[in-house]
Scaffold this active site. Structure first.
Site, mmCIF file in Angstrom:
data_model
loop_
_atom_site.group_PDB
_atom_site.id
_atom_site.type_symbol
_atom_site.label_atom_id
_atom_site.label_comp_id
_atom_site.label_asym_id
_atom_site.label_seq_id
_atom_site.Cartn_x
_atom_site.Cartn_y
_atom_site.Cartn_z
ATOM 1 N N LEU A 1 38.416 -14.728 8.708
ATOM 2 C CA LEU A 1 38.120 -13.687 7.886
ATOM 3 C C LEU A 1 38.838 -14.005 6.171
ATOM 4 O O LEU A 1 38.286 -13.566 5.410
ATOM 5 C CB LEU A 1 38.915 -12.215 8.314
ATOM 6 C CG LEU A 1 38.278 -11.786 9.694
ATOM 7 C CD1 LEU A 1 39.202 -10.635 10.027
ATOM 8 C CD2 LEU A 1 36.921 -11.268 9.344
ATOM 9 N N GLY A 2 39.949 -14.659 6.341
ATOM 10 C CA GLY A 2 40.488 -15.109 4.963
ATOM 11 C C GLY A 2 41.608 -16.001 5.199
ATOM 12 O O GLY A 2 42.012 -16.359 6.497
ATOM 13 N N GLY A 3 42.378 -16.206 4.348
ATOM 14 C CA GLY A 3 43.661 -16.941 4.409
ATOM 15 C C GLY A 3 44.563 -17.097 3.265
ATOM 16 O O GLY A 3 44.044 -16.497 2.095
ATOM 17 N N GLY A 4 45.650 -17.497 3.212
ATOM 18 C CA GLY A 4 46.640 -17.699 2.101
ATOM 19 C C GLY A 4 47.767 -18.521 2.373
ATOM 20 O O GLY A 4 47.835 -19.358 3.659
ATOM 21 N N PHE B 1 50.327 -18.019 3.860
ATOM 22 C CA PHE B 1 51.158 -17.876 5.238
ATOM 23 C C PHE B 1 50.251 -17.925 6.414
ATOM 24 O O PHE B 1 50.736 -17.806 7.469
ATOM 25 C CB PHE B 1 51.545 -16.113 5.313
ATOM 26 C CG PHE B 1 52.321 -15.657 4.064
ATOM 27 C CD1 PHE B 1 53.639 -16.307 4.010
ATOM 28 C CD2 PHE B 1 51.961 -14.749 3.388
ATOM 29 C CE1 PHE B 1 54.383 -15.835 2.879
ATOM 30 C CE2 PHE B 1 52.604 -14.207 2.207
ATOM 31 C CZ PHE B 1 53.988 -14.909 2.208
ATOM 32 N N GLY B 2 49.186 -18.487 5.911
ATOM 33 C CA GLY B 2 48.083 -18.790 7.331
ATOM 34 C C GLY B 2 46.859 -18.101 7.337
ATOM 35 O O GLY B 2 46.405 -17.490 6.128
ATOM 36 N N SER B 3 45.877 -18.335 8.231
ATOM 37 C CA SER B 3 44.464 -17.985 8.284
ATOM 38 C C SER B 3 44.371 -16.893 9.067
ATOM 39 O O SER B 3 45.081 -16.471 9.956
ATOM 40 C CB SER B 3 43.715 -19.235 8.686
ATOM 41 O OG SER B 3 43.847 -20.396 7.765
ATOM 42 N N VAL B 4 43.438 -16.124 8.786
ATOM 43 C CA VAL B 4 43.194 -14.858 9.717
ATOM 44 C C VAL B 4 41.920 -15.071 10.258
ATOM 45 O O VAL B 4 40.542 -15.333 9.375
ATOM 46 C CB VAL B 4 43.307 -13.704 8.689
ATOM 47 C CG1 VAL B 4 42.890 -12.413 9.537
ATOM 48 C CG2 VAL B 4 44.556 -13.578 8.216
ATOM 49 N N ASP C 1 55.233 -8.960 -1.590
ATOM 50 C CA ASP C 1 54.066 -9.551 -1.957
ATOM 51 C C ASP C 1 53.064 -8.625 -2.189
ATOM 52 O O ASP C 1 51.973 -8.773 -1.417
ATOM 53 C CB ASP C 1 53.771 -10.659 -0.951
ATOM 54 C CG ASP C 1 52.507 -11.690 -1.461
ATOM 55 O OD1 ASP C 1 52.472 -11.606 -2.815
ATOM 56 O OD2 ASP C 1 51.989 -12.369 -0.641
#
Length: 828
Positions: free
Chosen positions: A524-527, A529-532, A645
């Protein structure tokens, strides 16, 4: 030289002018009420249709009717120079008259000011009741420009024998003292009207703490019942009350240069407030709702604007919905009756006065008459409620024992049981029952079982029919049940480690989550802090599974932190459903899935990404929802949770575009590494408060700054600092542009709105949002509002002035300075 008359008009002859003046003087002499007078005296009463007006015309005294559907009339004082009739004081609150034509305000033979009703043998309806007035010293009643009605010596009106400022109604006007006489024990308090059309005293009042502290208390007292304190202002700090810090914020006040002070002497203690600008019309009152409100009149809008109110939430007012009434914070109307009850006085409910509460549809069985289970009282259970405070605890072994304990006592009306063995019983009326389902607290809360008559439930015959129907249907569904059961058993084996922890969260194994996400196949996404990844639980509940990276906490500490975060529930916070913790390399969080994705996709993604354009109304509600979620984290949780954040990427939207703040627990989980991740995270730097860069201590006001920067983006529909093709910062730094439009005033602020929805935006809401954003991004965190204050402003409950433009916005408006300002920060 005489001026000639204009053409087409005849100049009146001098004789005619003299004649008109003569008749005018005759009329004024015969009817003194035709003149604007401010005094009532012996032989010059104030009769039914007449009124007194203060010297400069600010206040008017006369007979009025607060509700046209009623025959009741009262003598009162109201503002004379505003377009909306607003009463500030009533003489005969408990004794209305029915015919003002036969009534009058006059000076009696003993020197008191009295209301006489000539229809009833000239009886005295109301009196100032002053004793010891010399018979040879005439008195007069005078209405002053402060709104104070005084009884004074006719020869010297500064010698006041009685004044309405010593006998407040529901309103405290500037210049009046609200406090206590230490020698006589006499107290000046504010007492609310019973209804908006009924000035008789209600159960809600405000007074100075009788225990001697410098705080105000809101109390409830009905029919000589035990007085209940439900709000306190906190002690006076010298410029504001401890629990109402916004009172001391003169920059945020719509009232120009108002002063508020406390005096504590040997004879008396009191508070007093005043307004330097006489053109400002302001009032302080205890409202029908049981809340204190500070308002200022805005003639252009033709209405009173609320500066602040306490308690902020309607349901925090004690007994606001009366006996057995249920209060719901975000519902209209806010009061309702539970199952088995009806409105006690429907007429009052229609006028928004709910304090009479609810009455039973059917009476409970008298004690000793419940001879069989057929007519035995039963219980209706309400989930998600805030329990009344007067429950009596008793130790029992089970929920059934708790129910029997209540049934065994004639006056027991409800019980609540929790599975740690706690049993609470309530006797008599249930007061301050709150439904938390639709409130900002989400669906959390306890359950309460309310005692009802057996007739409120289905009879035994209906139960028998239901059983027969189920038996018939059972044979048809048997095969289906076997097949479904087999499927669930097989799936259950695949998730054999799934279990509840801490009463709410699920603990998954890594293999469980591989199965749930189809081996992490749909990202679904990521950043930073990790991936979703998207997943689905065995009951088909869609979930979002986040793989955490860089967590250094031990197993026990991680589980403890996750359990704490899992208890935080709010309609505007993403809900944590479970977690996985297998070694430090397998840390995962399982959230509810939000079908409309993140806010940044809708603001900046455009149609190319399949995201519809958000309407202005939706944007405004999203901004308000995010503020409510942050207010809950900062002010309503057991411990203040700082998100650290806040940005559109971390705001998720459900199917109805209700916002959910996501990742609000990561600051706790990431520990020391969190600040490093933030300052190296691409895109986040535009939301960081100056204190992050300066390296000073981080407080909740850092979230406020980030919220303000994000609010600019919600309004404009674009990034505050975009990226050119070569990666350079775009010249136009939007927050500085919005601040400039705000200072320009008028309709210019509409230019700040996303061009795709500018035509539908309500100018007042745009201005409010931009003011809030500018206040939130002030360089000095002490000047930034709390998120609770932000919510009030966006809800329209509080108005604020145009804020100063922060120095940082002026600096960042220059792209060269923007690059220089952030040149010391590492980037990914």
């Amino acid at each position: 030289m005489a001026t000639p008359a204009p053409r087409g008009r005849l100049a009146p002859a001098p004789a005619l002018l003299l004649l008109l003046g003569f008749f005018a003087s005759l009329l004024q002499g015969a009817h003194p009420s035709l003149q604007a007078r401010d005094t009532v005296a012996a032989g010059r009463p104030l009769s039914g249709g007449d009124s007194l007006v203060s010297k400069r015309g600010k206040f008017r005294l006369g007979f009025f009717q607060p509700d046209n559907s009623s025959d009741n009339w009262y003598l009162g004082i109201w503002y004379n120079q505003i377009s909306l009739h607003t009463t500030v004081w009533v003489a005969n609150r408990n004794t209305p008259i029915t015919d003002p034509a036969s009534s009058q305000l006059s000076i009696s033979t003993d020197g008191n000011m009295v209301i006489l009703d000539h229809r009833n043998s000239t009886s005295t309806v109301w009196s100032t009741n002053v004793t010891g007035i010399p018979s040879n010293n005439p008195t007069v009643g005078v209405i002053l420009d402060t709104g104070n009605l005084v009884l004074a010596d006719a020869s010297n009106t500064s010698a006041v024998r009685w004044q309405s400022f010593d006998h407040f109604g529901d309103t405290w006007l500037p210049g009046g003292k609200l406090g206590r006489n230490k020698r006589t024990g006499e107290v000046t308090r504010l007492v609310a009207w019973k209804g908006y059309g009924d000035p008789s005293p209600s159960s809600f009042s405000l007074e100075l703490d009788p225990r001697g502290s410098s705080q105000y208390l809101l109390n409830w007292n009905n029919n000589n019942a035990r007085e209940q304190e439900y709000w306190s202002s906190g002690n006076w700090t010298g410029h504001a009350f401890a629990a109402v810090p916004e009172m001391g914020d003169s920059d945020a006040s719509p009232v120009s240069k108002y002063t508020f002070g406390y005096f504590d002497g040997a004879d008396e203690s009191y508070f007093i407030y005043d307004v330097a600008d006489e053109s400002v019309v302001t009032r302080f009152l205890v409202d029908v709702t049981g809340q204190i409100k500070f308002l200022t009149w805005v003639e252009a809008a033709g209405e009173w604007m609320l500066f602040w109110s306490e308690p902020k939430r309607q349901c925090d007012v004690y007994a606001v919905c009366g006996a057995f009434g249920v209060c719901a914070e975000n519902a209209l109307p806010s009061c309702s009756c539970p199952r088995g009850f009806r409105q006690r006085r429907p007429g009052e409910w229609r006028r928004n006065d709910h304090t009479a509460g609810c009455a039973r549809n059917a009476a409970l069985m008298p004690c000793g008459d419940q001879k069989s289970s057929k007519n035995e009282d039963r219980f209706f259970t309400m989930p998600n409620v805030r329990l009344p405070s007067n429950g009596q605890s008793t130790q029992v072994g089970s929920a059934r024992d708790c129910e029997l304990a209540c049934l065994g006592k004639c006056s027991c009306t409800a019980y609540s049981y929790n599975y740690s063995g706690g049993c609470s019983l309530w006797y008599g009326d249930l007061i301050s029952l709150q439904d938390t389902t639709s409130s900002s607290g989400g669906s959390g809360g306890s359950s309460i079982s309310i005692r009802l008559a057996a007739s409120e439930f289905s009879g035994a015959g209906n139960k028998k029919k239901l059983i027969i129907g189920l038996a018939a249907a059972g044979s048809v569904a048997a095969v289906t049940a076997v097949v479904l059961g087999t499927m669930f058993i097989l799936r259950g084996r695949r998730m054999r480690s799934l279990r509840r922890v801490e009463g709410s969260l699920m603990a998954f194994t890594y293999r469980d989550l591989q199965f749930v996400t189809k081996n992490f196949s749909e990202k679904l996404g990521g950043g930073a802090f990790g991936s979703v990844f998207k997943g689905s639980l065995p009951d088909a509940t869609p979930v979002a599974v986040k793989k955490l990276e860089g967590v250094r906490q031990g197993e026990k500490q991680f589980r403890a932190e996750v359990s704490t975060i899992g208890t935080v529930q709010h309609v505007n916070l993403i809900r944590l459903l479970g977690f996985c913790s297998e070694r430090s390399t397998r840390r995962l969080l399982v959230y509810e899935h939000m079908p409309n994705g993140s806010l940044d996709r809708h603001l900046f993604g455009g149609a190319a990404h399949g995201a519809p354009v958000l309407s202005w109304e939706t944007r405004y509600q999203i901004a308000l929802g995010i503020a409510r979620g942050l207010e809950y984290l900062h002010e309503k949780c057991r411990e203040c949770i700082i998100h650290c954040d806040i940005k559109p990427d971390n705001i998720l939207l459900d199917e109805a575009f209700v916002p959910r703040v996501a990742d609000f627990g990561l600051a706790k989980l990431m520990g020391r590494d969190f600040s490093r991740v933030l300052t190296t995270m691409r895109g986040t730097v535009g939301y960081l408060a100056p204190e992050w860069i300066a390296g000073t201590a981080i407080t909740a006001k850092a979230d406020v700054f980030s919220y303000g920067m994000m609010l600019f983006e919600i309004v404009s529909g674009r990034r505050n600092v975009g990226q050119g093709e070569d990666g350079a910062a775009v010249v136009d730094f939007f927050p500085a542009t919005a601040a400039g439009l705000l200072v320009a005033g008028g309709d210019a602020i509409r230019g700040a709105v996303d061009g795709r929805v500018a035509g539908e935006a309500e100018v007042g809401e745009v201005e409010r949002a931009c003011k809030v954003a500018c206040w939130c991004v002030q360089d000095d965190e002490r000047m930034r509002p709390s998120m609770g204050m932000v919510v009030q402003v966006l809800e329209g409950l509080v108005d604020v002035n145009v804020p100063p433009i922060p120095r940082s916005l002026k600096v960042l408006a220059d792209p060269a300075k923007y690059v220089q300002f952030f040149s010391g920060l590492p980037s990914t």
